[in-house]
Design an enzyme around this catalytic site. Structure first.
Site, PDB file in Angstrom:
ATOM      1  N   ASP A 220       0.865  -1.182   0.000  1.00 51.39           N
ATOM      2  CA  ASP A 220       0.000   0.000   0.000  1.00 51.39           C
ATOM      3  C   ASP A 220       0.907   1.239   0.000  1.00 51.39           C
ATOM      4  O   ASP A 220       2.030   1.158  -0.490  1.00 51.39           O
ATOM      5  CB  ASP A 220      -0.950  -0.058   1.212  1.00 51.39           C
ATOM      6  N   HIS A 243       2.245   1.967  -3.240  1.00 51.11           N
ATOM      7  CA  HIS A 243       1.313   2.900  -3.857  1.00 51.11           C
ATOM      8  C   HIS A 243       1.810   4.340  -3.804  1.00 51.11           C
ATOM      9  O   HIS A 243       1.054   5.270  -4.003  1.00 51.11           O
ATOM     10  CB  HIS A 243      -0.069   2.790  -3.214  1.00 51.11           C
TER      11      HIS A 243
END
Ligand SMILES: *[C@@H]1O[C@H](CO)[C@@H](O)[C@H](O)[C@H]1NC(C)=O
Ligand SMILES: *[C@@H]1O[C@H](CO)[C@@H](O)[C@H](O)[C@H]1NC(C)=O
Ligand SMILES: *[C@@H]1O[C@H](CO)[C@@H](O)[C@H](O)[C@H]1NC(C)=O
Ligand SMILES: *[C@@H]1O[C@H](CO)[C@@H](O)[C@H](O)[C@H]1NC(C)=O
Length: 395
Positions: A220, A243
């Site tokens: 993430d 991310h």
């Protein structure tokens, strides 16, 4: 001559001894083994760790909680202050979380209300995430277990976190809430690209925060800067996979506070979904995200190198009754180079109610890994640009 040298050595040695003695008096060591902890990979060491903390916390002067080499199984623990003096949490060994999704707490290891804390030592936090990730179903199922973040800090001030590693967290790796003056250096945070919600570092309601010389490879955000954070400086961070470095998501709840004063510089993003991102929900909750600088950044095969997304909705459908009410302003992007794996390398999807203001771009030099030229995409942006920019700006 030889005698003089010998004499100098004696003096030197005497001084050395005195200094060491003074240090030894100043700093007391609380070895978890003396409280019954066993680094055998089997024994649960919760009680021993908590007792060692309690004694260390009650000492006037500097104390060290020492975790030697070995694999220490540890259920969820909360190390609570305020303490009577500074504390060093010296972990040389591995701390391993119990397998499975839930520890019945939000965080596996928590430090709360501690002033002058140092966490270091080259040790590893092993969250055993693989046994928890299949239970990450909250986007579809309200009855989902709370997966714990590996190490959390709340109301911690004047702290240094350095030279530690975290692998396979069940949820995020490190999380900070209401902390002030914290330096994170030389940490390594690792989980597979497909592991859900394994954010590297989450920072909320905190200020005067520095992250440098660290490597974050996770599933993430590498770093997420959340509501109420101020003066955050991130430099020499390698992010990928992951991310990207994100501000937000903001505007998700009525109490959401402003975010201001973020600098991200000398960072590298490699194979990430995003590079530098600002994301806000479509909601009536007002706040301001301002004074951000992103500079001297290398993008290597990044899908969305520069992105502002004010219609953030990771698991549609979202309520979307209104456009975002988070005002984004005074954001500078300078000297950002490398490659984009998608055609839209710069995407600024701002809010119709509060358009982005004073966005500055200079010397953006990205190239497309696929066919055709790179593009920018803008809506509701007021900005200026300087120097050579590829893709050409759209405001
Ligand atoms: C963090 O680093 C800054 C800049 O180097 C320094 O001024 C500050 O005292 C450091 N804070 C701690 C808690 O070590
Ligand atoms: C956010 O900033 C605005 C403008 O500076 C200010 O009016 C508002 O009170 C701030 N919000 C909070 C919760 O501090
Ligand atoms: C903007 O942020 C920088 C870096 O955090 C800070 O030094 C500066 O004071 C801020 N400027 C304003 C106008 O808030
Ligand atoms: C942009 O990057 C390309 C490829 O790395 C390089 O050849 C070119 O000189 C750069 N342009 C500028 C203006 O820096």
């Amino acid at each position: 001559m030889a005698r003089q040298l010998g004499f100098a050595r004696v003096i030197f040695f005497a001084i050395f001894l005195l200094v060491s003695l003074a240090n030894a008096q100043k700093e007391k060591i609380f070895d978890v083994r003396n409280y019954g902890a066993k680094g055998d990979g089997r024994t649960d060491n919760r009680k021993a760790f908590l007792r060692a903390w309690s004694d260390a916390c009650n000492l006037k002067g500097t104390s060290r909680v020492y975790i030697p080499r070995g694999v220490f199984m540890l259920g969820s623990v909360e190390f609570v202050g305020p303490c009577k003096g500074p504390i060093v949490f010296l972990m040389t060994g591995t701390l391993r979380a119990p397998a499975g999704p839930s520890l019945n707490t939000q965080q596996w290891i928590t430090f709360r209300y501690v002033n002058k804390l140092i966490v270091k030592g080259g040790g590893t936090l092993d969250g055993q995430g693989a046994s928890a990730w299949p239970y990450n179903t909250c986007s579809k199922n309200n009855n989902c277990p709370t997966l714990p973040i590996s190490m959390g800090f709340a109301f911690v001030t004047n702290a240094r976190i350095k030279q530690i590693k975290s692998i396979n967290s069940k949820n995020g790796h490190l999380s900070f809430f209401a902390c002030k003056n914290v330096n994170v250096t030389n940490v390594e945070l690792i989980a597979p690209a497909e592991s859900p919600n394994t954010d590297g570092i989450k920072i909320g309601s905190s200020s005067d925060f520095r992250i440098s010389r660290s490597k974050i490879s996770t599933g993430d955000d590498c770093v997420a800067i959340l509501s109420g954070s101020k003066n955050i400086d991130i430099s020499y961070v390698y992010c990928g996979p992951g991310h990207g470095i994100s501000v937000g998501s903001l505007g998700g709840s009525p109490g959401d506070d402003n975010v201001s004063g973020l600098v991200v510089k000398h960072c590298t993003f490699s194979g990430t979904d995003n590079g530098v991102r600002i994301k806000t929900w479509e909601s009536p909750y007002k706040s301001i995200a301002s004074n951000f600088t992103f500079e001297d950044i290398v993008m290597d095969k990044v899908r969305n190198p520069i992105i502002v997304d004010q219609t953030y909705c990771p698991h549609p459908p979202c309520s979307q009754q209104t456009s975002s009410h988070v005002q984004i302003r005074d954001v500078t992007y300078r000297n950002i180079r490398g490659t984009s794996s998608s055609e839209i390398a710069v995407s600024m999807d701002c809010s119709k109610s509060v358009p982005c203001k004073n966005i500055v771009m200079s010397d953006i030099n990205l190239s497309h890994l696929g066919q055709g030229p790179l593009k920018s995409s803008c809506s509701y942006v007021d900005g200026r640009f300087y120097g050579r920019n590829n893709p050409p700006p759209c405001f």
